[in-house]
Design a protein around this motif. Structure first.
Motif, PDB file in Angstrom:
ATOM      1  N   HIS A  63     -11.577   9.787  -2.006  1.00 22.64           N
ATOM      2  CA  HIS A  63     -12.815  10.259  -1.398  1.00 22.64           C
ATOM      3  C   HIS A  63     -13.790  10.641  -2.497  1.00 22.64           C
ATOM      4  O   HIS A  63     -13.398  11.162  -3.556  1.00 22.64           O
ATOM      5  N   ALA A  64     -15.056  10.414  -2.260  1.00 21.87           N
ATOM      6  CA  ALA A  64     -16.075  10.676  -3.270  1.00 21.87           C
ATOM      7  C   ALA A  64     -16.104  12.138  -3.706  1.00 21.87           C
ATOM      8  O   ALA A  64     -16.481  12.445  -4.841  1.00 21.87           O
TER       9      ALA A  64
ATOM     10  N   ALA B 233     -13.263  -3.446 -11.655  1.00 20.09           N
ATOM     11  CA  ALA B 233     -14.450  -3.278 -10.811  1.00 20.09           C
ATOM     12  C   ALA B 233     -14.388  -1.901 -10.175  1.00 20.09           C
ATOM     13  O   ALA B 233     -13.324  -1.464  -9.727  1.00 20.09           O
ATOM     14  N   LEU B 234     -15.527  -1.221 -10.151  1.00 23.08           N
ATOM     15  CA  LEU B 234     -15.644   0.085  -9.502  1.00 23.08           C
ATOM     16  C   LEU B 234     -16.679  -0.047  -8.389  1.00 23.08           C
ATOM     17  O   LEU B 234     -17.812  -0.450  -8.648  1.00 23.08           O
ATOM     18  N   VAL B 235     -16.278   0.272  -7.188  1.00 16.48           N
ATOM     19  CA  VAL B 235     -17.172   0.194  -6.033  1.00 16.48           C
ATOM     20  C   VAL B 235     -17.371   1.596  -5.478  1.00 16.48           C
ATOM     21  O   VAL B 235     -16.403   2.299  -5.153  1.00 16.48           O
ATOM     22  N   ASP B 236     -18.625   1.990  -5.383  1.00 13.20           N
ATOM     23  CA  ASP B 236     -18.971   3.355  -4.993  1.00 13.20           C
ATOM     24  C   ASP B 236     -19.609   3.375  -3.611  1.00 13.20           C
ATOM     25  O   ASP B 236     -20.809   3.133  -3.463  1.00 13.20           O
ATOM     26  N   GLN B 237     -18.788   3.623  -2.585  1.00 11.14           N
ATOM     27  CA  GLN B 237     -19.250   3.829  -1.213  1.00 11.14           C
ATOM     28  C   GLN B 237     -20.015   2.623  -0.648  1.00 11.14           C
ATOM     29  O   GLN B 237     -20.958   2.797   0.120  1.00 11.14           O
ATOM     30  N   GLU B 238     -19.604   1.434  -1.006  1.00 12.63           N
ATOM     31  CA  GLU B 238     -20.231   0.224  -0.463  1.00 12.63           C
ATOM     32  C   GLU B 238     -19.511  -0.288   0.779  1.00 12.63           C
ATOM     33  O   GLU B 238     -20.126  -0.928   1.629  1.00 12.63           O
ATOM     34  N   LEU B 239     -18.216  -0.004   0.880  1.00  4.43           N
ATOM     35  CA  LEU B 239     -17.468  -0.418   2.063  1.00  4.43           C
ATOM     36  C   LEU B 239     -17.557   0.626   3.157  1.00  4.43           C
ATOM     37  O   LEU B 239     -17.735   0.319   4.332  1.00  4.43           O
ATOM     38  N   GLU B 240     -17.439   1.885   2.770  1.00  3.20           N
ATOM     39  CA  GLU B 240     -17.553   3.001   3.705  1.00  3.20           C
ATOM     40  C   GLU B 240     -18.081   4.204   2.953  1.00  3.20           C
ATOM     41  O   GLU B 240     -17.693   4.466   1.808  1.00  3.20           O
ATOM     42  N   GLU B 241     -18.975   4.948   3.593  1.00  4.46           N
ATOM     43  CA  GLU B 241     -19.527   6.150   2.982  1.00  4.46           C
ATOM     44  C   GLU B 241     -18.396   7.115   2.627  1.00  4.46           C
ATOM     45  O   GLU B 241     -17.479   7.344   3.420  1.00  4.46           O
ATOM     46  N   GLY B 242     -18.473   7.678   1.433  1.00  3.21           N
ATOM     47  CA  GLY B 242     -17.484   8.661   1.011  1.00  3.21           C
ATOM     48  C   GLY B 242     -16.271   8.097   0.326  1.00  3.21           C
ATOM     49  O   GLY B 242     -15.410   8.860  -0.119  1.00  3.21           O
ATOM     50  N   VAL B 243     -16.167   6.765   0.219  1.00  3.74           N
ATOM     51  CA  VAL B 243     -14.979   6.145  -0.383  1.00  3.74           C
ATOM     52  C   VAL B 243     -15.345   5.453  -1.688  1.00  3.74           C
ATOM     53  O   VAL B 243     -16.239   4.594  -1.718  1.00  3.74           O
ATOM     54  N   ARG B 244     -14.665   5.851  -2.750  1.00  2.54           N
ATOM     55  CA  ARG B 244     -14.808   5.184  -4.045  1.00  2.54           C
ATOM     56  C   ARG B 244     -13.490   4.527  -4.409  1.00  2.54           C
ATOM     57  O   ARG B 244     -12.410   5.066  -4.124  1.00  2.54           O
TER      58      ARG B 244
ATOM     59  N   ARG C  31       0.846  -1.211   0.000  1.00  3.01           N
ATOM     60  CA  ARG C  31       0.000   0.000   0.000  1.00  3.01           C
ATOM     61  C   ARG C  31       0.869   1.243   0.000  1.00  3.01           C
ATOM     62  O   ARG C  31       1.923   1.276   0.655  1.00  3.01           O
ATOM     63  N   VAL C  32       0.422   2.252  -0.751  1.00  6.04           N
ATOM     64  CA  VAL C  32       1.027   3.584  -0.703  1.00  6.04           C
ATOM     65  C   VAL C  32      -0.125   4.562  -0.497  1.00  6.04           C
ATOM     66  O   VAL C  32      -0.940   4.764  -1.403  1.00  6.04           O
ATOM     67  N   PRO C  33      -0.251   5.151   0.692  1.00  2.00           N
ATOM     68  CA  PRO C  33      -1.378   6.053   0.977  1.00  2.00           C
ATOM     69  C   PRO C  33      -1.056   7.492   0.596  1.00  2.00           C
ATOM     70  O   PRO C  33       0.104   7.867   0.397  1.00  2.00           O
ATOM     71  N   THR C  34      -2.104   8.285   0.490  1.00  2.00           N
ATOM     72  CA  THR C  34      -1.934   9.740   0.447  1.00  2.00           C
ATOM     73  C   THR C  34      -2.516  10.247   1.765  1.00  2.00           C
ATOM     74  O   THR C  34      -1.964   9.996   2.816  1.00  2.00           O
ATOM     75  N   VAL C  35      -3.654  10.919   1.738  1.00  2.00           N
ATOM     76  CA  VAL C  35      -4.328  11.277   2.983  1.00  2.00           C
ATOM     77  C   VAL C  35      -5.309  10.176   3.333  1.00  2.00           C
ATOM     78  O   VAL C  35      -5.775   9.438   2.465  1.00  2.00           O
ATOM     79  N   SER C  36      -5.627  10.059   4.615  1.00  2.00           N
ATOM     80  CA  SER C  36      -6.565   9.031   5.040  1.00  2.00           C
ATOM     81  C   SER C  36      -7.972   9.391   4.578  1.00  2.00           C
ATOM     82  O   SER C  36      -8.434  10.517   4.766  1.00  2.00           O
ATOM     83  N   ILE C  37      -8.644   8.428   3.941  1.00  2.00           N
ATOM     84  CA  ILE C  37     -10.013   8.670   3.488  1.00  2.00           C
ATOM     85  C   ILE C  37     -11.006   7.746   4.190  1.00  2.00           C
ATOM     86  O   ILE C  37     -12.195   7.771   3.895  1.00  2.00           O
TER      87      ILE C  37
END
Length: 247
Positions: A212-213, A179-190, A110-116
């Motif tokens: 972030h969405a 696959a594109l997942v739109d805020q199914e794991l956590e609100e605001g995360v695509r 993993r390489v993160p930027t800001v936490s989303i």
């Protein structure tokens, strides 16, 4: 340095030619003048990296001394990490690689930027595969019975919990190659993911970009992120072919 670059180009051209290559073919493959290609080939032959039967040039086992031992000892995560870092630098979004572990995706790089997300994602983090983009491309490489056996629970108001709808989403991931997942794991995360395939063509891992969405719409991910994601995945697969085994 120019001579080194030319010599490496000739070496790569020979490596890609099964059964050897003629001088003319090497010149065409590298774009070098015949005289330049010939000098490089003769130098490789003199140093013991290539042989010639008078017509075709072939590589010799000594080329394995050129870093192969070191590269073959690298772990899966060590191979993909530089490609993830490059992808993040280009896109400005976090990127990860995961494998399927039971009913979960398991992050291996993993390489993160800001936490989303509310959860701090790091190597070793697990999420339910059914609600993630990486999980869906991983499941798409397995028999349909594997996906049908998952317990689908709502994690957000957008989580797909219908078995038929989920089966269709996995099927589409396999057909589309992403696959594109739109805020199914956590609100605001695509997130959007593509598969990583081993030498035998099987899906062995997945790589994704998450944001972030508010920073990217689904159309943005398809237009701006997916091409770069696929390019990085292809580079990872090329390097992973040198590993002795899949993760």
């Amino acid at each position: 340095m120019q001579s080194l670059a030319r010599g490496l180009a000739v070496l790569v051209a020979l490596g890609a030619a099964h059964g050897g290559s003629t001088l003319a073919a090497v010149a065409r493959a590298t774009g070098l003048p015949r005289a330049t290609a010939r000098r490089s080939l003769l130098t490789l032959q003199r140093l013991g990296y290539a042989a010639s039967d008078g017509h075709r040039f072939t590589l010799l086992p000594r080329v394995l001394e050129l870093g192969y031992a070191h590269l073959s000892e690298r772990t899966f995560a060590e191979v993909v990490q530089p490609h993830l870092a490059d992808l993040v630098a280009r896109l400005g979004h976090s990127a990860s690689v995961a494998v399927l572990s039971g009913d979960d995706v398991l992050y291996v790089a993993r390489v993160p930027t800001v936490s989303i997300m509310t959860v701090d994602i790091r190597v070793g983090t697990r999420f339910p595969a059914y609600a993630t983009s990486m999980g869906r491309v991983l499941l798409a490489g397995l028999p349909a019975e594997r996906s049908a056996a998952l317990a689908l629970r709502p994690l957000t108001r957008r989580t797909i919990t219908s078995p038929d709808a989920f089966a269709e989403a996995v099927r589409r991931a396999g057909e589309d190659g992403y696959a594109l997942v739109d805020q199914e794991l956590e609100e605001g995360v695509r997130s959007i993911a593509v598969p990583l395939r081993g030498r035998d063509g099987r899906v062995v891992a997945a790589v994704n970009v998450a944001t972030h969405a508010s920073r990217a719409t689904p159309d943005d991910l398809l237009r701006d992120v997916l091409p770069a994601l696929r390019e990085s995945a292809a580079r990872m697969e090329a390097d992973l072919r040198h590993l002795p085994a899949a993760p």
